[in-house]
Design a protein around this motif. Structure first.
Motif, short mmCIF file in Angstrom:
data_model
loop_
_atom_site.label_atom_id
_atom_site.label_comp_id
_atom_site.label_asym_id
_atom_site.label_seq_id
_atom_site.Cartn_x
_atom_site.Cartn_y
_atom_site.Cartn_z
N CYS A 1 33.12 47.92 35.93
CA CYS A 1 32.60 47.26 34.73
C CYS A 1 32.48 48.28 33.60
CB CYS A 1 31.23 46.63 35.03
SG CYS A 1 30.45 45.89 33.58
N ASP A 2 33.05 47.96 32.46
CA ASP A 2 33.01 48.88 31.32
C ASP A 2 31.67 48.85 30.60
OD1 ASP A 2 35.72 50.00 31.32
OD2 ASP A 2 36.35 47.94 30.98
N SER A 3 30.80 47.92 30.99
CA SER A 3 29.49 47.82 30.35
C SER A 3 28.42 48.58 31.14
CB SER A 3 29.10 46.35 30.21
OG SER A 3 27.83 46.24 29.59
N CYS A 4 28.26 48.23 32.44
CA CYS A 4 27.20 48.86 33.24
C CYS A 4 27.73 49.95 34.16
CB CYS A 4 26.47 47.80 34.07
SG CYS A 4 27.50 47.04 35.37
N GLU A 5 29.06 50.09 34.26
CA GLU A 5 29.73 51.12 35.06
C GLU A 5 29.55 50.92 36.57
OE1 GLU A 5 28.69 55.01 33.66
OE2 GLU A 5 29.96 54.81 31.88
N ARG A 6 29.18 49.72 36.98
CA ARG A 6 29.18 49.42 38.41
C ARG A 6 30.62 49.19 38.85
NH1 ARG A 6 24.73 46.18 37.11
NH2 ARG A 6 22.79 46.69 38.19
N TRP A 7 30.85 49.33 40.17
CA TRP A 7 32.17 49.07 40.74
C TRP A 7 32.08 47.90 41.71
CZ3 TRP A 7 36.80 51.49 39.58
CH2 TRP A 7 36.69 52.54 38.67
N TYR A 8 33.18 47.13 41.79
CA TYR A 8 33.21 45.94 42.62
C TYR A 8 34.56 45.81 43.33
CZ TYR A 8 29.32 44.49 39.60
OH TYR A 8 28.15 44.43 38.90
N HIS A 9 34.53 45.22 44.54
CA HIS A 9 35.78 44.76 45.14
C HIS A 9 36.33 43.65 44.24
CE1 HIS A 9 33.99 46.19 49.07
NE2 HIS A 9 35.23 46.66 49.16
N GLY A 10 37.65 43.64 44.03
CA GLY A 10 38.24 42.55 43.28
C GLY A 10 37.92 41.20 43.89
N LYS A 11 37.95 41.13 45.24
CA LYS A 11 37.70 39.86 45.92
C LYS A 11 36.27 39.38 45.72
CE LYS A 11 36.57 42.18 50.31
NZ LYS A 11 36.96 42.40 51.70
N CYS A 12 35.33 40.31 45.54
CA CYS A 12 33.93 39.92 45.38
C CYS A 12 33.65 39.32 44.00
CB CYS A 12 33.01 41.12 45.61
SG CYS A 12 32.90 41.63 47.35
N VAL A 13 34.44 39.72 43.00
CA VAL A 13 34.24 39.18 41.66
C VAL A 13 35.40 38.28 41.23
CG1 VAL A 13 32.72 41.01 40.85
CG2 VAL A 13 35.18 41.33 40.69
N LYS A 14 36.25 37.96 42.21
CA LYS A 14 37.37 37.03 41.99
C LYS A 14 38.33 37.51 40.90
CE LYS A 14 34.82 33.01 43.64
NZ LYS A 14 34.36 31.63 43.38
N ILE A 15 38.65 38.80 40.96
CA ILE A 15 39.64 39.38 40.04
C ILE A 15 40.79 39.92 40.87
CG2 ILE A 15 40.09 41.17 38.31
CD1 ILE A 15 38.27 39.08 37.23
N SER A 16 41.99 39.43 40.63
CA SER A 16 43.17 39.90 41.35
C SER A 16 43.76 41.12 40.63
CB SER A 16 44.23 38.80 41.43
OG SER A 16 44.70 38.49 40.13
N VAL A 17 44.68 41.81 41.30
CA VAL A 17 45.35 42.96 40.68
C VAL A 17 46.09 42.52 39.42
CG1 VAL A 17 47.09 44.74 41.00
CG2 VAL A 17 45.60 44.11 42.91
#
Length: 244
Positions: A208-224
């Motif tokens: 995340c460019d706002s809070c700088e947390r990191w996420y699995h793509g699958k957890c936030v429903k974002i594909s490559v």
């Protein structure tokens, strides 16, 4: 609903009870963050008393409470839908999160009722290493997480996105390979903001460019593919702040 082969339907050991707890927690965190719009719509105040259930297979549902008395397991908070329109959205979600934390602990220690003192202590220690649902929803990090976040904030993001197979779009030179390996070591203490899994370079991650947390793509429903078209990514928690 708890049909996952890897999860015991009747957990007996400390590890099995913790896996059950963790699966239910992940489900509820999703309901209150990445899938919050669906959760919000299901909690219609005009309906009867509703409860939020998280299951060990990481699925969740909003439903009426169990009819049998006493119930098979402790029941979550009753009537979460009634307060939905009478509170600010942020406060309502935080209230549901607090009740969900209490329910998760109740279920875990119901399963662990026959544990001895040492086993109960170990179970609580494993549970306590995870942020509470309330901490995730209300954006209150534990001290350990804050340290990790501060460390990752000083690291350069490789591209903001990570490809699932650990490969970049273009072939890398030997020097780039070494840099990537160093980066993997640097991020080894980074955890996903949703499921709390530790970073691994063989999975797709997005920062995340706002809070700088990191996420699995699958957890936030974002594909490559979708990630490549995003110039600045904002995670569900940061997006929810805008709505509130």
């Amino acid at each position: 609903m708890e049909t996952a082969a890897s999860i015991s339907s009747n957990p007996r050991t400390v590890e099995e009870v913790f896996r059950d707890f963790r699966g239910r927690r992940i489900a509820i965190v999703r309901a209150l963050t990445t899938e919050v719009e669906r959760f919000y719509s299901l909690c219609d105040p005009e309906k009867e008393n509703l409860c939020l259930y998280g299951f060990a297979d990481e699925s969740w549902e909003v439903n009426l409470p169990a009819e049998e008395v006493p119930p098979e397991l402790p029941e979550p908070a009753l009537g979460i839908n009634f307060a939905r329109d009478g509170m600010q959205r942020k406060d309502w979600l935080s209230l549901v999160a607090v009740h969900s934390d209490a329910w998760l602990l109740a279920v875990a220690f119901y399963h662990g009722a026959r544990f001895n003192r040492a086993e109960r202590k170990r179970l609580f220690s494993m549970i306590n290493d995870l942020p509470t649902v309330f901490e995730v929803v209300a954006d209150r990090k534990q001290t350990k997480e804050k340290t990790n976040s501060d460390n990752s904030g000083s690291k350069s993001k490789p591209s903001g996105k990570r490809v699932g197979d650990g490969q970049s779009k273009n072939p890398k030179s030997k020097e780039e390979d070494e840099t990537y390996e160093d980066e993997e070591g640097e991020h080894s203490d980074t955890i996903c903001g949703i499921c709390e899994e530790t970073y691994s370079n063989d999975e797709f991650w997005i920062g995340c460019d706002s809070c700088e947390r990191w996420y699995h793509g699958k957890c936030v429903k974002i594909s490559v593919a979708k990630a490549q078209s995003i110039r600045q990514y904002k995670c569900p928690l940061c997006n929810n702040k805008k709505v509130r």
